[in-house]
Design a protein around this motif. Sequence first.
Motif, PDB file in Angstrom:
ATOM      1  N   GLY A 187       0.819  -1.208   0.000  1.00  0.00           N
ATOM      2  CA  GLY A 187       0.000   0.000   0.000  1.00  0.00           C
ATOM      3  C   GLY A 187       0.852   1.257   0.000  1.00  0.00           C
ATOM      4  O   GLY A 187       0.534   2.242  -0.685  1.00  0.00           O
ATOM      5  N   ILE A 188       1.945   1.252   0.756  1.00  0.00           N
ATOM      6  CA  ILE A 188       2.864   2.384   0.760  1.00  0.00           C
ATOM      7  C   ILE A 188       3.561   2.500  -0.588  1.00  0.00           C
ATOM      8  O   ILE A 188       3.701   3.590  -1.150  1.00  0.00           O
ATOM      9  CB  ILE A 188       3.896   2.228   1.889  1.00  0.00           C
ATOM     10  N   THR A 189       4.020   1.363  -1.133  1.00  0.00           N
ATOM     11  CA  THR A 189       4.691   1.368  -2.429  1.00  0.00           C
ATOM     12  C   THR A 189       3.805   1.986  -3.501  1.00  0.00           C
ATOM     13  O   THR A 189       4.266   2.754  -4.353  1.00  0.00           O
ATOM     14  CB  THR A 189       5.077  -0.064  -2.838  1.00  0.00           C
ATOM     15  N   MET A 190       2.521   1.690  -3.443  1.00  0.00           N
ATOM     16  CA  MET A 190       1.568   2.246  -4.399  1.00  0.00           C
ATOM     17  C   MET A 190       1.548   3.769  -4.320  1.00  0.00           C
ATOM     18  O   MET A 190       1.577   4.456  -5.344  1.00  0.00           O
ATOM     19  CB  MET A 190       0.173   1.688  -4.125  1.00  0.00           C
ATOM     20  N   LEU A 191       1.519   4.312  -3.117  1.00  0.00           N
ATOM     21  CA  LEU A 191       1.446   5.762  -2.956  1.00  0.00           C
ATOM     22  C   LEU A 191       2.717   6.462  -3.402  1.00  0.00           C
ATOM     23  O   LEU A 191       2.703   7.656  -3.700  1.00  0.00           O
ATOM     24  CB  LEU A 191       1.163   6.109  -1.487  1.00  0.00           C
ATOM     25  N   LEU A 192       3.847   5.721  -3.434  1.00  0.00           N
ATOM     26  CA  LEU A 192       5.127   6.331  -3.784  1.00  0.00           C
ATOM     27  C   LEU A 192       5.356   6.414  -5.286  1.00  0.00           C
ATOM     28  O   LEU A 192       6.419   6.885  -5.714  1.00  0.00           O
ATOM     29  CB  LEU A 192       6.274   5.546  -3.130  1.00  0.00           C
ATOM     30  N   GLU A 193       4.414   5.966  -6.085  1.00  0.00           N
ATOM     31  CA  GLU A 193       4.569   6.070  -7.529  1.00  0.00           C
ATOM     32  C   GLU A 193       4.747   7.533  -7.937  1.00  0.00           C
ATOM     33  O   GLU A 193       3.985   8.399  -7.528  1.00  0.00           O
ATOM     34  CB  GLU A 193       3.344   5.483  -8.236  1.00  0.00           C
ATOM     35  N   GLY A 194       5.785   7.803  -8.735  1.00  0.00           N
ATOM     36  CA  GLY A 194       6.037   9.157  -9.193  1.00  0.00           C
ATOM     37  C   GLY A 194       6.979   9.954  -8.323  1.00  0.00           C
ATOM     38  O   GLY A 194       7.371  11.073  -8.690  1.00  0.00           O
ATOM     39  N   VAL A 195       7.378   9.426  -7.157  1.00  0.00           N
ATOM     40  CA  VAL A 195       8.326  10.117  -6.280  1.00  0.00           C
ATOM     41  C   VAL A 195       9.712  10.095  -6.921  1.00  0.00           C
ATOM     42  O   VAL A 195      10.124   9.095  -7.521  1.00  0.00           O
ATOM     43  CB  VAL A 195       8.354   9.451  -4.888  1.00  0.00           C
ATOM     44  N   ASP A 208     -13.058   6.701   3.953  1.00  0.00           N
ATOM     45  CA  ASP A 208     -14.367   6.604   3.324  1.00  0.00           C
ATOM     46  C   ASP A 208     -14.440   5.307   2.531  1.00  0.00           C
ATOM     47  O   ASP A 208     -13.427   4.677   2.226  1.00  0.00           O
ATOM     48  CB  ASP A 208     -14.646   7.821   2.430  1.00  0.00           C
ATOM     49  N   ARG A 209     -15.650   4.907   2.177  1.00  0.00           N
ATOM     50  CA  ARG A 209     -15.875   3.650   1.469  1.00  0.00           C
ATOM     51  C   ARG A 209     -15.230   3.657   0.082  1.00  0.00           C
ATOM     52  O   ARG A 209     -14.690   2.641  -0.374  1.00  0.00           O
ATOM     53  CB  ARG A 209     -17.381   3.391   1.354  1.00  0.00           C
ATOM     54  N   ALA A 210     -15.252   4.801  -0.599  1.00  0.00           N
ATOM     55  CA  ALA A 210     -14.710   4.869  -1.953  1.00  0.00           C
ATOM     56  C   ALA A 210     -13.210   4.595  -1.955  1.00  0.00           C
ATOM     57  O   ALA A 210     -12.699   3.903  -2.847  1.00  0.00           O
ATOM     58  CB  ALA A 210     -14.997   6.239  -2.566  1.00  0.00           C
ATOM     59  N   THR A 211     -12.490   5.125  -0.965  1.00  0.00           N
ATOM     60  CA  THR A 211     -11.048   4.864  -0.878  1.00  0.00           C
ATOM     61  C   THR A 211     -10.788   3.389  -0.624  1.00  0.00           C
ATOM     62  O   THR A 211      -9.928   2.776  -1.257  1.00  0.00           O
ATOM     63  CB  THR A 211     -10.414   5.713   0.249  1.00  0.00           C
ATOM     64  N   ALA A 212     -11.522   2.792   0.295  1.00  0.00           N
ATOM     65  CA  ALA A 212     -11.349   1.369   0.595  1.00  0.00           C
ATOM     66  C   ALA A 212     -11.638   0.511  -0.630  1.00  0.00           C
ATOM     67  O   ALA A 212     -10.881  -0.417  -0.945  1.00  0.00           O
ATOM     68  CB  ALA A 212     -12.256   0.974   1.758  1.00  0.00           C
ATOM     69  N   ASP A 213     -12.708   0.828  -1.342  1.00  0.00           N
ATOM     70  CA  ASP A 213     -13.069   0.042  -2.527  1.00  0.00           C
ATOM     71  C   ASP A 213     -11.996   0.180  -3.612  1.00  0.00           C
ATOM     72  O   ASP A 213     -11.650  -0.800  -4.286  1.00  0.00           O
ATOM     73  CB  ASP A 213     -14.423   0.499  -3.071  1.00  0.00           C
ATOM     74  N   HIS A 214     -11.482   1.378  -3.785  1.00  0.00           N
ATOM     75  CA  HIS A 214     -10.466   1.599  -4.807  1.00  0.00           C
ATOM     76  C   HIS A 214      -9.198   0.812  -4.496  1.00  0.00           C
ATOM     77  O   HIS A 214      -8.609   0.164  -5.380  1.00  0.00           O
ATOM     78  CB  HIS A 214     -10.138   3.084  -4.915  1.00  0.00           C
ATOM     79  N   LEU A 215      -8.767   0.816  -3.234  1.00  0.00           N
ATOM     80  CA  LEU A 215      -7.548   0.085  -2.854  1.00  0.00           C
ATOM     81  C   LEU A 215      -7.741  -1.412  -3.048  1.00  0.00           C
ATOM     82  O   LEU A 215      -6.841  -2.103  -3.529  1.00  0.00           O
ATOM     83  CB  LEU A 215      -7.188   0.399  -1.408  1.00  0.00           C
ATOM     84  N   ARG A 216      -8.916  -1.904  -2.693  1.00  0.00           N
ATOM     85  CA  ARG A 216      -9.162  -3.347  -2.864  1.00  0.00           C
ATOM     86  C   ARG A 216      -9.192  -3.711  -4.342  1.00  0.00           C
ATOM     87  O   ARG A 216      -8.763  -4.804  -4.737  1.00  0.00           O
ATOM     88  CB  ARG A 216     -10.460  -3.735  -2.170  1.00  0.00           C
ATOM     89  N   SER A 217      -9.682  -2.798  -5.171  1.00  0.00           N
ATOM     90  CA  SER A 217      -9.747  -3.099  -6.600  1.00  0.00           C
ATOM     91  C   SER A 217      -8.364  -3.200  -7.221  1.00  0.00           C
ATOM     92  O   SER A 217      -8.173  -3.901  -8.205  1.00  0.00           O
ATOM     93  CB  SER A 217     -10.558  -2.011  -7.321  1.00  0.00           C
ATOM     94  N   LEU A 218      -7.382  -2.504  -6.648  1.00  0.00           N
ATOM     95  CA  LEU A 218      -6.035  -2.529  -7.185  1.00  0.00           C
ATOM     96  C   LEU A 218      -5.344  -3.854  -6.917  1.00  0.00           C
ATOM     97  O   LEU A 218      -4.400  -4.222  -7.625  1.00  0.00           O
ATOM     98  CB  LEU A 218      -5.198  -1.390  -6.576  1.00  0.00           C
ATOM     99  N   THR A 219      -5.789  -4.579  -5.900  1.00  0.00           N
ATOM    100  CA  THR A 219      -5.110  -5.829  -5.533  1.00  0.00           C
ATOM    101  C   THR A 219      -5.951  -7.061  -5.836  1.00  0.00           C
ATOM    102  O   THR A 219      -5.522  -8.173  -5.596  1.00  0.00           O
ATOM    103  CB  THR A 219      -4.771  -5.833  -4.032  1.00  0.00           C
ATOM    104  N   SER A 220      -7.148  -6.838  -6.360  1.00  0.00           N
ATOM    105  CA  SER A 220      -8.017  -7.987  -6.666  1.00  0.00           C
ATOM    106  C   SER A 220      -7.615  -8.616  -7.977  1.00  0.00           C
ATOM    107  O   SER A 220      -7.042  -7.965  -8.838  1.00  0.00           O
ATOM    108  CB  SER A 220      -9.472  -7.543  -6.718  1.00  0.00           C
TER     109      SER A 220
END
Length: 289
Positions: A125-133, A277-289
């Motif tokens: 999850g952290i690695t994902m946020l670091l994209e573009g650093v 919020d629910r939208a953030t949780a759903d988006h993160l789960r969609s990235l790893t599904s």
Amino acid sequence: MTTVALDTGVGPLLRSWREQRRISQLELALRADSSARHISFVETGRSRPSEDMILRLAEHLDIPVRERNALLVVAGYAPRYAQTALDDPAFGALREGMERLLHAYDPYPALVVDGRYNVVAANRGITMLLEGVAGHLLAPPLNAMRLTLHPEGLAPRIRNLREWRADLLAQMERQIALARSAELRELYEEVSGYPAPGGSDRADDAGPAGDGDGNGNGNGNGAIERSGPALPLPFALPLHIEHGGRVLSFVASIATFNTPMDVTVAELAIETFLPADRATADHLRSLTS
């Protein structure tokens, strides 16, 4: 990590800690099962405290274990707390436990930092946020404060950077007052000198990034879809950060080890980011599904 100067007497150092904690000599004496007279004698150098007395006073003054070692050395005693490298075989179970915790928290971001905010472990999850650093910020040792506040780090994507930056700097100020570390002070001077955001935080701007039409429909060229609340949460300061054409919202929490007996362990902190919020949780789960 640099600590207090060793040419200062243990009495004045204990007095400094007591005054920082805003505790009277009488109150400290009652907590430590001593007398205000004896505390006064210790602080003025008229009485040499025993090793046990130093540790008792340090416990009731909530002094970090690294600084407790420094007090003992100043008083002529051996350090009580070891400082073991995190990659030492003795810490195998500790490392394994932290790795399991970080893995279990996926896809939500989580990381472990040391007393200088250097990242010692992180999940996907952290690695994902670091994209573009910028690459130079990802060279070891990774530093969480630099990664977050540097203009080539996460800062340009943090929608409420002004608030988040102020909170992080205040956190560092509290840590510096507690640890009295020259390294932390140097890091603080560096990151607080990065360009500060001006004007209103963009977290309150529902318009899509890039087209400036302010309609917030998220379907324009270069649009940013909002997945987090525009208003602050009632219970904590959220982090609003752009990722993959969306604004994700998180609430951070920090955990430390209870009653640590090693300096390294005492300075570890596990920081987790819970979807706000629910939208953030759903988006993160969609990235790893």
